[in-house]
Scaffold this motif. Sequence first.
Motif, PDB file in Angstrom:
ATOM      1  N   ARG A  69       4.338  -4.446  -6.624  1.00  0.00           N
ATOM      2  CA  ARG A  69       4.495  -5.349  -5.855  1.00  0.00           C
ATOM      3  C   ARG A  69       5.014  -6.921  -6.924  1.00  0.00           C
ATOM      4  NH1 ARG A  69       0.879  -8.702  -4.852  1.00  0.00           N
ATOM      5  NH2 ARG A  69      -0.976  -7.411  -5.101  1.00  0.00           N
ATOM      6  N   GLY A 199       4.595  -3.410  -0.383  1.00  0.00           N
ATOM      7  CA  GLY A 199       4.388  -4.819   0.396  1.00  0.00           C
ATOM      8  C   GLY A 199       5.511  -5.854   0.036  1.00  0.00           C
ATOM      9  N   ALA A 428      -1.362  -2.671  -9.324  1.00  0.00           N
ATOM     10  CA  ALA A 428      -1.606  -3.346  -7.879  1.00  0.00           C
ATOM     11  C   ALA A 428       0.198  -4.182  -7.726  1.00  0.00           C
ATOM     12  CB  ALA A 428      -2.135  -3.583  -6.998  1.00  0.00           C
TER      13      ALA A 428
HETATM   14  O1  SAT Z   1       2.112  -2.891  -1.834  1.00  0.00           O
HETATM   15  S1  SAT Z   1       0.885  -3.654  -1.262  1.00  0.00           S
HETATM   16  O2  SAT Z   1       0.881  -5.032  -1.475  1.00  0.00           O
HETATM   17  O3  SAT Z   1       1.220  -3.435   0.545  1.00  0.00           O
HETATM   18  C1  SAT Z   1      -0.666  -3.114  -1.796  1.00  0.00           C
HETATM   19  C2  SAT Z   1      -1.495  -4.368  -2.291  1.00  0.00           C
HETATM   20  O4  SAT Z   1      -1.241  -4.798  -3.330  1.00  0.00           O
HETATM   21  O5  SAT Z   1      -2.957  -4.605  -1.793  1.00  0.00           O
END
Ligand code: SAT
Length: 586
Positions: A69, A199, A428
Amino acid sequence: MTTNADLAAWVKSVAEHTQAARIHWCDGSDAENETLVARMLEDGSLLRLNPQTHPNCFLHRSAPNDVARVEHLTFVCTAIQEDAGQNNNWMAPAEAHRVVDDLYAGCMRGRILYVIPYLMGPYGSPYSRAGVEITDSAYVVANMRIMARIGARALAHIEAGNSFVRGLHSVGDLNPNRRYIMHFPEELLIKSIGSGYGGNALLGKKCHALRIASWQARTEGWLAEHMLILGLEDPSGNITYVAAAFPSACGKTNLAMLVPPAALPGWKVWTVGDDIAWLHLGDDGQLWAINPEAGFFGVAPGTSSKTNPNCMGMLGRNAIYTNVALSPDQQPWWEGIDGPQPAGLIDWQGRTYDPKLGPAAHPNSRFTVAANQCPSYSIQANAPEGVPISAIIFGGRRSTVAPLIYQALDWEHGVFAGAAMASETTAAAVGQVGLVRRDPMAMKPFCGYNFADYWSHWLSFGQRSSRLPKIFHVNWFRKDHDGRFLWPGYGDNMRVLKWLVERCQGRIGAVRTPIGYVPRTEDLDVAGLDISRVSLEALLAIDPTIWVREVADIGAYFASFDARLPSALAAQVARIKGELARQLAA
Ligand code: SAT
Ligand code: MN
C-alpha cells in the motif's frame, strides 16, 4: 448489463473516457474465472503452480515498484479539509477528480473493462453493503472473486434499490509518479490508478470496507474496524467472541486461526475473519460483528505449520500467490515456510535467487484464499446477524513499554487505550520498517475521517449501551535487553486469551495499575511452557518511569488534534499522569 440506470450510465461514461476496447460484466462463475485464468496464463501475468502439490494455484509477480500500500499517495477528499483530519492526506474533491481523470483518459485503450458487482458481508445480512469496482486488471477480478461475494447476487442487491460504493481502478502505466488512491466519502466513490497491488487495487477491502465504510458508520451509528474476529471455545463448550485490532503484518491472520497448545486441552479457536470487522449495536445492547470479506489476503513470509497450521492447511489449493518465490518443482516458497530452503529457487522477481539481492519472497508477499477453505472457519461466519463480541483487543508491535496484556478499567479508558496505540512499522506499507508510530485502533492508514471525530464516535457507544465488550491491550512483541522476544507467541497466545476469557466471565484475578488491570504472574496459565519467572515478570511489568514518558508522548499526540479532541481522552491522560506521579512519590 444492468437495470440500474445510474450504474449503467457510470459504466458507459467510464468506458468512453478510458476508451476501453470492450466491457465485461463479471458474474463470478467458475467458467468466467477459467477464461480469465487462461487469459492471464497466456499473457504471463499468472504462472501455474505444481498441479500435483498445489491444484488450481497460481503465482503472480507484480511490478517491483508496486508491492505494498502507498499511504503517501492515498487521499481522503472531503469538501472540508478538517473532516479528513490530520490523519489523512487531503485534496479538494474538484482538484482530485481533475488529477486522476486526466490520468484515466484513454488508459484502457485496447483493454477490457471489467465491471465487478460485489457484496461486503454475508448474503441476507442487514449489515452487508454493495459496491461495484471497475477495473482493467484480470488479476484484480480473480482476487476480488475470492475476497468478496461478486456477481449476480450482488448485482441483484443493487438492482433492488440499495445504495452502492463505486470504485474505479486502472493499473495505468504503473508509474509511482502517476499513482493515486483517492477516496470521496461524500460521493461514496473511490478512484485508484497506477497500482495493481493489494489494498491499492482490490477496492472492496481497505478503500471500501474501511475508509468509506468508517465514514458511513459514523453517520449511521456503527463501526468499521481493522479487526480480526474469532470465537474462543472453552472446555465447557462456551464460545466467547473477540474482535482484535492490530496494524498490518502484526499477526492478525495467525491469531484468527490459532491452534491452542496441547497443555490447554478443550480450548479451540474458531475463525470468523482476519482483517476487517463491521460492528453494530444490537437491540440487546451487545456489539454484533460481521466479517465483510469472504477470503484472506495474508502475508506469506513467516507462515508455517508452526506459526499457523490452519493456514497451511488451506493454502494447498485454489490459492493465488503474489510475489512469493518459486521452487524448481513449481511450488510456492517463502522465508519461514516449513522445511529446508530448496536449491535453485527463483525469487519474487523471477530471478535466480541470490541472497545478495534480498529475500527470495518479498516481505509483503501474499496469498489470496477463500475463507471457507480454513479448517477453523466458524459455522457462524455467515450468520446474517453476526456474532456477539464480548471483548475487543488492541495490540501493537512494541519491543518495550507495553506489557503482554492489560484490561482497560472501563469503556472510556478502553477507547483511550485504542487511541493511544503505537506500533513499529512493517513491510505492509511502503516506507521505513521498524519505526514506532502512533496507530490508533490500527486505523491510521484506514480511518476515512478525522481521528478526533472517530474517537468521539467510539466514546458515544458508552452512552448507548451498558453491555459493551470489555477492552484489552496486548503486546506479543516485547523483547529483553538482548533483543530476544520474551514471549513465544503464536499458539501460546491462547494462554493470554484464556486469561481474557476468564476476565470476561469474572473468574480470575488481576492487579489494578494506573494503565489498567494486569494479570499477576500466577493468573497466567503457563503449564508446560518453558518460561522463567523473571521473563514473566518482565512481560507483565509496568515501569512507572517509562510510562510517565509514554503518557506525555500520548498527550502531545492527542494535543495535535486541538479542540476537536474529546475531553474524555484528555481526562484519561490526566488521570494516568496523576496516578503514576503518586506511585513514584510513594
Ligand atoms: O494490501 S492490503 O492493504 O490489503 C493488506 C494490509 O495492509 O493489511
Ligand atoms: Mn489489514
